[in-house]
Design an enzyme around this catalytic site. Structure first.
Site, PDB file in Angstrom:
ATOM      1  N   CYS A  37      -1.866   9.274   2.768  1.00 17.17           N
ATOM      2  CA  CYS A  37      -1.609   8.784   1.413  1.00 17.17           C
ATOM      3  C   CYS A  37      -2.779   9.046   0.475  1.00 17.17           C
ATOM      4  CB  CYS A  37      -1.275   7.297   1.444  1.00 17.17           C
ATOM      5  SG  CYS A  37      -2.538   6.273   2.246  1.00 17.17           S
ATOM      6  N   GLU A  52       0.883  -1.166   0.000  1.00 15.71           N
ATOM      7  CA  GLU A  52       0.000   0.000   0.000  1.00 15.71           C
ATOM      8  C   GLU A  52       0.917   1.212   0.000  1.00 15.71           C
ATOM      9  OE1 GLU A  52      -1.446   3.128   0.748  1.00 15.71           O
ATOM     10  OE2 GLU A  52      -2.238   2.583   2.708  1.00 15.71           O
TER      11      GLU A  52
END
Length: 483
Positions: A292, A258
């Site tokens: 993010c 990720e």
């Protein structure tokens, strides 16, 4: 009642096989609130990494055979303990990484607790299948089994979420784990592991190691190469993810990645301006943009661009409070990098919609007031590279098709948003956007237990959360027999 929250020791320890260890080497953690030391942390050696892998390996046979309901109850108790310590745990996070009260106490820590409870509730649903085979007199069962030791490498910016996602999903599936914490938020991860231990998790099932940044490659590769480690999950930058994926490939170890995002919000001609402005600004500046999924790029249709940009200016100006300091970034190096992005963009023709390129350094801490750029183009570094700060850039487009093309031109693909009053159009656009998630009429930052989370392209592969998150940490075994 839950055990009271432990006070952080003067040196944040490693935890290996249920025992706290300081070791021979430590390093200081600098608080971005004060730019001074808040505590020291044990720095693991490759030998410590090996011991953590061996402890997890030794604990695996018993933990993998623990009944699902027993695993569920331990995880639920850990969630209760984390909830009882929420205020103190949020304070650890603020001290060492500079998060504000809203992001830490009312968003990240509670989200981690909800995720843990959701994962716990799914444990008893793990099951295989009984397919019907072609040959008469032959039967089969397909099992789902734990993998073994899982190494979770986690970042600093949302420790209670990433620690739960990285370690608890693996534990729920019957694996044992090593949590390699970020050097910027080791106390938060220590507090998380202590909650699992206080909930009754057996020694060795969840081990915690941290190390100085310069030692990380050797320590991490030692764990990846260890034969007991069967899978790696990493949350962090794309640059570091490439290195870890390369090491995993060399050792034929599966990995869940990720990684970073360069997330676009598309504001269509028919968007509700009030909705779009609020969501875009929240997506850009929540947690100082250090998420993010944060909104880096705003693509607004030319027909509404003047009104939209004026509304952005008004909203940003109304939020200025001179009595409170600007948002905090994690360290000086991060601020210097972002200031370089802004300076480069301005020298290449961009202009400031809001904020200043020459921010007066505060008397304490690492702080940066929100900045919004206009007049950017696709060749600018600020448009291509993840900012990870209170910085966003706005570009005017002439059509939805142009907006989709520009959004997809990014090498990343983690999260996106579309603002339109036409749901059919929004869904059609979502299908064309290359991203792990697309949110219609809400901000790009959206992570909750029921939704699979992960990206495409340079944002990684694999999924955390929900059923897909558990499946990431299970192996499938087919067994046949003659009746």
């Amino acid at each position: 009642m839950s055990a009271p929250a432990p006070a952080p020791p003067s040196v944040i320890p490693m935890i290996i096989n249920g025992k706290e260890e300081v070791g021979d080497s430590t390093f200081d953690v600098i608080s971005p609130y004060t730019n001074e030391r808040c505590w020291s942390t044990a720095s693991a050696t490759p030998q410590d990494a090996i011991r953590a892998a061996e402890a997890a390996d030794a604990a695996f046979p018993a933990w993998s055979q623990t009944k699902p309901t027993a695993r569920r109850d331990i995880l639920l108790k850990a969630a209760d303990i984390l909830e009882s310590r929420l205020i103190q745990n949020a304070e650890y996070m603020r001290t060492e990484m500079g998060a504000d009260v809203g992001a830490s106490q009312f968003f990240i820590v509670p989200l981690g607790i909800r995720m843990l409870r959701d994962i716990a509730g799914r444990i008893t649903s793990i099951c295989g299948s009984v397919p019907v085979l072609e040959e008469e007199g032959q039967s089969a069962i397909v099992y789902k089994e734990a993998m073994g030791v899982v190494l979770s490498i986690v970042p600093w910016n949302a420790p209670y979420v990433f620690g739960v996602r990285g370690a608890a999903c693996a534990l729920a599936a019957g694996n044992t784990t090593i949590l390699k914490s970020s050097e910027n938020s080791p106390c938060s991860y220590w507090a998380l592991v202590r909650a699992f231990e206080d909930a009754g998790l057996p020694p060795g099932c969840l081990n915690l190691v941290s190390c100085r940044p310069q030692d990380a490659p050797e320590v991490v590769n030692t764990m990846i190469e260890h034969p007991a480690v069967r899978k790696i999950n990493f949350t962090g930058s794309t640059a570091v993810g490439r290195k870890i994926a390369r090491s995993c490939g060399q050792n034929l170890k599966p990995c869940l990645m990720e990684l970073g995002g360069k997330n676009s919000s598309i504001v269509c001609a028919d968007a509700n301006l009030d909705t779009a402005v609020k969501a875009v600004l929240a997506g850009a500046y929540l947690n100082s943009g250090q998420i993010c999924m944060a909104t880096d790029r705003i693509l607004v249709h030319s027909s509404i661009a003047p009104a939209f940009i004026d509304a952005l200016k008004a909203a940003l100006s109304s939020n200025i409070d001179t009595s409170t300091p600007p948002p905090t970034l994690v360290n000086i190096a991060s601020k210097a990098r972002v200031e370089g992005l802004i300076a480069d963009a301005l020298s290449s023709g961009a202009h400031l919609i809001h904020g200043s390129a020459d921010q007066t350094p505060p008397s304490d801490g690492v702080r940066m007031a929100p900045v919004l750029l206009g007049g950017v183009n696709e060749d600018m570094t600020v448009w291509k590279e993840e900012a990870f700060a209170s910085l966003a850039a706005c570009m005017v487009v002439d059509s939805d098709e142009e907006a989709i093309r520009i959004a997809n031109s990014s090498g990343y693909g983690l999260s996106a948003a579309v603002f339109t009053e036409d749901l059919r159009k929004g869904l059609a656009m979502a299908k064309k956007i290359q991203s792990g998630a697309v949110h219609i009429n809400s901000m790009t930052i959206h992570d909750e237990p029921a939704l699979p989370h992960g990206g495409v392209k340079n944002s990684g592969w694999g999924r955390f959360n929900a059923e897909q998150g558990l499946d990431e940490f299970l192996v499938t075994k087919s067994v046949t027999w003659m009746d």
